[in-house]
Design a protein around this motif. Structure first.
Motif, PDB file in Angstrom:
ATOM      1  N   VAL A   1      -6.155  -2.020   6.049  1.00 31.94           N
ATOM      2  CA  VAL A   1      -4.850  -1.494   6.446  1.00 31.94           C
ATOM      3  C   VAL A   1      -3.808  -1.915   5.428  1.00 31.94           C
ATOM      4  CG1 VAL A   1      -3.074  -1.574   8.209  1.00 31.94           C
ATOM      5  CG2 VAL A   1      -5.473  -1.573   8.859  1.00 31.94           C
ATOM      6  N   ALA A   2      -3.890  -3.192   5.039  1.00 31.12           N
ATOM      7  CA  ALA A   2      -2.925  -3.716   4.085  1.00 31.12           C
ATOM      8  C   ALA A   2      -3.024  -2.966   2.758  1.00 31.12           C
ATOM      9  CB  ALA A   2      -3.169  -5.206   3.886  1.00 31.12           C
ATOM     10  N   ASN A   3      -4.253  -2.705   2.315  1.00 28.91           N
ATOM     11  CA  ASN A   3      -4.415  -1.978   1.056  1.00 28.91           C
ATOM     12  C   ASN A   3      -3.908  -0.547   1.181  1.00 28.91           C
ATOM     13  OD1 ASN A   3      -5.548  -4.258   0.094  1.00 28.91           O
ATOM     14  ND2 ASN A   3      -7.656  -3.546   0.265  1.00 28.91           N
ATOM     15  N   ALA A   4      -4.111   0.027   2.363  1.00 32.92           N
ATOM     16  CA  ALA A   4      -3.680   1.404   2.576  1.00 32.92           C
ATOM     17  C   ALA A   4      -2.164   1.534   2.395  1.00 32.92           C
ATOM     18  CB  ALA A   4      -4.087   1.869   3.966  1.00 32.92           C
ATOM     19  N   LEU A   5      -1.439   0.484   2.745  1.00 31.31           N
ATOM     20  CA  LEU A   5       0.017   0.514   2.584  1.00 31.31           C
ATOM     21  C   LEU A   5       0.388   0.800   1.146  1.00 31.31           C
ATOM     22  CD1 LEU A   5       1.554  -2.530   4.449  1.00 31.31           C
ATOM     23  CD2 LEU A   5       1.545  -0.133   5.086  1.00 31.31           C
ATOM     24  N   VAL A   6      -0.203   0.001   0.240  1.00 29.93           N
ATOM     25  CA  VAL A   6       0.132   0.157  -1.169  1.00 29.93           C
ATOM     26  C   VAL A   6      -0.384   1.504  -1.672  1.00 29.93           C
ATOM     27  CG1 VAL A   6       0.026  -0.948  -3.400  1.00 29.93           C
ATOM     28  CG2 VAL A   6       0.011  -2.336  -1.367  1.00 29.93           C
ATOM     29  N   GLY A   7      -1.551   1.897  -1.151  1.00 31.71           N
ATOM     30  CA  GLY A   7      -2.106   3.186  -1.544  1.00 31.71           C
ATOM     31  C   GLY A   7      -1.199   4.334  -1.158  1.00 31.71           C
ATOM     32  N   SER A   8      -0.584   4.244   0.030  1.00 37.44           N
ATOM     33  CA  SER A   8       0.274   5.341   0.485  1.00 37.44           C
ATOM     34  C   SER A   8       1.484   5.487  -0.429  1.00 37.44           C
ATOM     35  CB  SER A   8       0.705   5.124   1.933  1.00 37.44           C
ATOM     36  OG  SER A   8       1.667   4.103   2.017  1.00 37.44           O
ATOM     37  N   ALA A   9       1.939   4.363  -1.007  1.00 35.33           N
ATOM     38  CA  ALA A   9       3.069   4.438  -1.927  1.00 35.33           C
ATOM     39  C   ALA A   9       2.702   5.280  -3.142  1.00 35.33           C
ATOM     40  CB  ALA A   9       3.493   3.039  -2.359  1.00 35.33           C
ATOM     41  N   MET A  10       1.458   5.149  -3.586  1.00 30.91           N
ATOM     42  CA  MET A  10       1.002   5.915  -4.739  1.00 30.91           C
ATOM     43  C   MET A  10       1.004   7.409  -4.417  1.00 30.91           C
ATOM     44  SD  MET A  10      -2.415   5.109  -6.781  1.00 30.91           S
ATOM     45  CE  MET A  10      -2.633   5.531  -8.465  1.00 30.91           C
ATOM     46  N   ALA A  11       0.501   7.725  -3.229  1.00 31.53           N
ATOM     47  CA  ALA A  11       0.475   9.127  -2.819  1.00 31.53           C
ATOM     48  C   ALA A  11       1.892   9.691  -2.765  1.00 31.53           C
ATOM     49  CB  ALA A  11      -0.198   9.243  -1.461  1.00 31.53           C
ATOM     50  N   TRP A  12       2.798   8.918  -2.209  1.00 33.08           N
ATOM     51  CA  TRP A  12       4.182   9.394  -2.109  1.00 33.08           C
ATOM     52  C   TRP A  12       4.823   9.519  -3.486  1.00 33.08           C
ATOM     53  CZ3 TRP A  12       6.673  11.823   1.531  1.00 33.08           C
ATOM     54  CH2 TRP A  12       6.226  11.712   2.841  1.00 33.08           C
ATOM     55  N   GLY A  13       4.437   8.641  -4.399  1.00 30.46           N
ATOM     56  CA  GLY A  13       4.964   8.721  -5.757  1.00 30.46           C
ATOM     57  C   GLY A  13       4.603  10.059  -6.398  1.00 30.46           C
ATOM     58  N   LEU A  14       3.338  10.452  -6.234  1.00 34.29           N
ATOM     59  CA  LEU A  14       2.910  11.729  -6.806  1.00 34.29           C
ATOM     60  C   LEU A  14       3.567  12.890  -6.067  1.00 34.29           C
ATOM     61  CD1 LEU A  14      -0.797  11.013  -7.612  1.00 34.29           C
ATOM     62  CD2 LEU A  14       0.974  11.726  -9.205  1.00 34.29           C
ATOM     63  N   ALA A  15       3.711  12.722  -4.732  1.00 34.11           N
ATOM     64  CA  ALA A  15       4.376  13.768  -3.945  1.00 34.11           C
ATOM     65  C   ALA A  15       5.810  13.943  -4.443  1.00 34.11           C
ATOM     66  CB  ALA A  15       4.363  13.396  -2.466  1.00 34.11           C
ATOM     67  N   GLY A  16       6.474  12.819  -4.732  1.00 34.71           N
ATOM     68  CA  GLY A  16       7.851  12.875  -5.232  1.00 34.71           C
ATOM     69  C   GLY A  16       7.912  13.654  -6.534  1.00 34.71           C
ATOM     70  N   TYR A  17       6.931  13.420  -7.400  1.00 36.00           N
ATOM     71  CA  TYR A  17       6.914  14.116  -8.685  1.00 36.00           C
ATOM     72  C   TYR A  17       6.746  15.618  -8.478  1.00 36.00           C
ATOM     73  CZ  TYR A  17       5.313  15.534 -13.298  1.00 36.00           C
ATOM     74  OH  TYR A  17       5.161  16.167 -14.490  1.00 36.00           O
ATOM     75  N   VAL A  18       5.827  15.958  -7.567  1.00 35.01           N
ATOM     76  CA  VAL A  18       5.584  17.389  -7.305  1.00 35.01           C
ATOM     77  C   VAL A  18       6.830  18.035  -6.696  1.00 35.01           C
ATOM     78  CG1 VAL A  18       4.215  18.999  -5.930  1.00 35.01           C
ATOM     79  CG2 VAL A  18       3.102  17.097  -7.090  1.00 35.01           C
TER      80      VAL A  18
END
Lengths: 320, 434
Positions: free
Chosen positions: A294-311
């Motif tokens: 769960v803890a790792n997923a937190l940081v992972g979700s930030a990465m997904a949102w970063g790419l979403a922001g770029y798109v």
């Protein structure tokens, strides 16, 4: 569903992405802690030294991402370059030498992908990524061989890297940050950015795209290596590598920070702080006994949102 | 140009100032929220005690908080899984019923990166832990540092060492502990030597150059060659503690090379599963359990194996630390038994009776497969008793290394240091493992 390029992109979308990420994180934390008080504790407990350390490492590596992605080049081997940098630090006698050697060896590490990309159009995403796997095995060779500390009895451990004070690391990062910001104000920096619009554009500008491709990738590699050296040298204890702990994962966080920060050096700094804080929250959750995934997923979700922001920044989504 | 340069210098400067102010502000805000939360928490739960002043049970005994720091996830069926079973054993034994009596409260953090041990230990201490167990070699320095900074807490680290006698004398609240498996591997080797038809053994090793694993492999081979001098063994290193894919590849290649008994030091039951698939296909290929009882993964192929049962060791250490904690006398924890202070090596010798870990929690070996002939069973049981009684050790001389050099002279044994620094391979390897 189609993506339509925006005529006038607005950086505000990065803010939306950050807010979206924050909302995701809050939801996950509330879901797993089950009560507001524990969630608040997870959000607010901060170990300032730890936060600063993670921030600095991620921020340095995020600059490596910026240097590469702003030129439209995909160096995703930061993890491996950081490992090489950390190895160089372990082999050094003092912090200054460590940073210099880290920059040197990680530049050499990315030299092959850079030359291949510049001369033979070999996809740099593939080569840099594969080289990070090679880096782990190379590191293991050094841990078990030339860099092994004979004083550690039968254990296979390297000697200790020199200690780098967190304030010195911060000063170094500021220098790097100012350097990167300054670089993009120069003619060279402008050409590096032009590269993202296509090699043709650089050629029309009267420059050799090959030289600039190589420059961007080499700079990116050097900075990632420095990040790895900073990581191992700012640890409070255990500034060594073991066979099982070679890769630290900060390379990937650096990549996320670069994207979440909109590929801007200062944006990446803000994003790094955010990711460092997320990492702290993840640590707090783990100490509370929540599953590490769960803890790792937190940081992972930030990465997904970063790419979403770029798109979202570049494109408009049309639901048809 | 000059104006632009000045402009961006201004921008950079204002960003720097802004970042500094922002960071300071965020930190201040976080701290004030934290204080507020702590205040409310303190008001809502008046029983929340300071770390040194523990909550009491109904019988008046204080409850000691023990925190475990694991390197992997608790569900990996290997190293960390075994430690987690040990923690549960400890919790169940010293806290059978929180309403009646309970003297420990255990908690854990899983998947802690080795370089961040110190941070996690500090966090556990500020959450009130009185004792911290860390279970990976890489946690050693962080644990020692925390121990020297918090002399009123107890620390125990798995699989490390004291660098100097000075360090040992200085860190009185810190212990090293580990479990000896090489005796179990030796017994496995006895079974393997008699069960092989091809006289070829295979070993899937996580890191074939780690002293711990060299010790396992050597003991296994010594056992096999004791009952069958024609046996040779091939080793495949996979470079990971947990990697079912690589273990499967390694096991398959060993079987193709003719090996029919496979031992391993890897954290998943994969090698055993590969052997079981061979059994199902009609070929006699055998394997073992490692760390946990894996017999369910290969009921036909499972010969025996070592089970690491940390529970009794954790129980012993926790009770000693507890007594020391409530009495304030560190020596109760650290200087008994007098011959091996603060250096807990759990081994087969602690399992006095019962060749079945399910009946005897201190045992570290699983029952033998019914397919093993009775004379082998009798011999293994005899050797096992001798190991437990201390009259036999697998590394009893003469033992030669694979180059023919005598490493253990006739009738001599190896010291603890020799065992824990083993960097040579006994006779019988096909080639030197890499």
């Amino acid at each position: 569903m189609r993506l339509i390029q925006r005529p006038t992109p607005s950086p505000l979308h990065y803010l939306y992405a950050a807010l979206g990420s924050l909302a995701t994180v809050t939801a996950i934390v509330l879901l797993f802690t089950g009560d507001v008080e524990r969630a608040a504790a997870a959000f607010t407990s901060v170990d300032i030294h730890y936060l600063a350390r993670v921030f600095l490492v991620v921020a340095v590596i995020s600059l490596s991402g910026v240097l590469s992605y702003r030129s439209g080049l995909w160096n995703i081997g930061q993890e491996g370059q950081a490992v090489v940098g950390a190895l160089a630090a372990v082999a050094s006698r003092n912090a200054l030498e460590a940073v210099a050697l880290a920059a040197l060896f990680s530049t050499l590490w990315i030299l092959a992908p850079a030359v291949l990309r510049a001369t033979a159009e070999v996809n740099e995403a593939v080569t840099t990524f594969l080289l990070s796997l090679v880096a782990i095995y190379t590191a293991r060779y050094f841990i078990d061989g030339p860099l092994r500390d004979p004083a550690k009895k039968g254990f296979v451990v390297t000697a200790e890297a020199p200690y780098l004070d967190i304030l010195a690391a911060a000063a170094m990062y500021l220098l790097l940050l100012v350097g990167v910001v300054a670089l993009y104000k120069t003619r060279t920096g402008l050409t590096l950015r032009l590269l993202a619009s296509g090699e043709e554009v650089v050629r029309y500008a009267g420059k050799s795209p090959r030289v600039y491709i190589a420059t961007a990738l080499l700079l990116s590699g050097a900075v990632a290596g420095v990040g790895g050296a900073v990581e191992i040298m700012t640890r409070e204890a255990g500034r060594y590598m073991t066979l099982q702990q070679v890769s630290t994962g900060f390379g990937l966080f650096g990549v996320s920070a670069a994207w979440l920060g909109g590929l801007h050096p200062l944006g990446a700094a803000a994003a790094s702080l955010y990711i460092a804080w997320l990492y702290q929250v993840a640590t707090n959750l783990k100490v509370m006994g929540l599953p590490a995934l769960v803890a790792n997923a937190l940081v992972g979700s930030a990465m997904a949102w970063g790419l979403a922001g770029y798109v979202m920044y570049k494109y408009r989504v049309v639901w048809r | 140009m000059a104006t632009t340069r000045r402009d961006w210098l201004k921008t950079v400067a204002s960003f720097a100032v802004g970042a500094a102010l922002g960071a300071g502000g965020t930190y201040a805000a976080l701290q004030s929220i934290k204080t507020a939360v702590e205040k409310t928490a303190a008001q809502t739960s008046p029983t929340a005690a300071s770390p040194t002043e523990a909550p009491k049970t109904a019988a008046g005994l204080p409850v000691m908080k023990i925190h475990f720091i694991y390197v992997g996830p608790i569900g990996d069926y290997g190293w960390t899984h075994a430690h987690e079973q040990g923690r549960r054993f400890l919790q169940k034994t010293l806290c059978p019923d929180p309403k009646k009596w309970c003297i420990v409260e255990t908690s854990y953090t899983e998947s802690v990166p080795e370089d961040q041990a110190y941070t996690y230990i500090k966090r556990a201490l500020s959450n009130g832990a009185h004792m911290v167990f860390t279970t990976s070699y890489g946690f050693m320095d962080g644990t020692k540092q925390a121990a020297s900074e918090s002399p009123d807490r107890f620390f125990a680290h798995c699989s490390g060492f004291f660098k100097t006698p000075d360090e040992w004398a200085r860190l009185r609240n810190f212990a090293e502990y580990f479990i000896d498996l090489y005796e179990a591997y030796y017994l496995n080797g006895l079974v393997a030597g008699r069960m092989t038809k091809t006289n070829k053994l295979g070993y899937v090793a996580a890191f074939p150059r780690l002293p711990e694993i060299i010790r396992h492999m050597n003991a296994f081979l010594i056992g096999a060659r004791e009952v069958n001098p024609n046996v040779s063994m091939e080793v495949v290193g996979i470079g990971e503690w947990y990697s079912p894919d690589k273990a499967r590849k390694a096991a398959t290649s060993l079987i193709e090379a003719g090996a029919d008994v496979l031992a391993f030091t890897e954290d998943s039951p994969t090698v055993l599963q590969v052997a079981e698939e061979q059994q199902k296909a009609g070929r006699r290929v055998w394997s073992f359990s490692h760390y946990s009882d894996m017999s369910q993964y290969g009921p036909d192929a499972h010969l025996t194996g070592q089970v690491v049962n940390w529970g009794p060791l954790y129980l012993e250490m926790a009770i000693r630390a507890y007594l020391s904690w409530i009495s304030g006398d560190l020596s109760i924890w650290s200087e008994w038994p007098p011959e091996r202070p603060r250096d807990y090596w759990w081994s087969m010798k602690n399992a006095y009776a019962g060749y079945d870990y399910r009946k005897n929690p201190a045992d570290i070996i699983t029952p033998l497969n019914p397919a093993v002939p009775d004379d082998v069973k009798t011999y293994v049981e005899k050797r096992r008793r001798e190991v437990i009684e201390g009259v036999w050790d697998p590394f009893t001389g003469p033992v030669k290394d694979m180059r023919g050099k005598v490493r253990v002279p006739d009738r001599a044994r190896l010291s603890k240091d020799d065992l824990y620094n083993m960097d040579w391979y006994v006779e019988g390897y096909v080639k030197e493992p890499t």
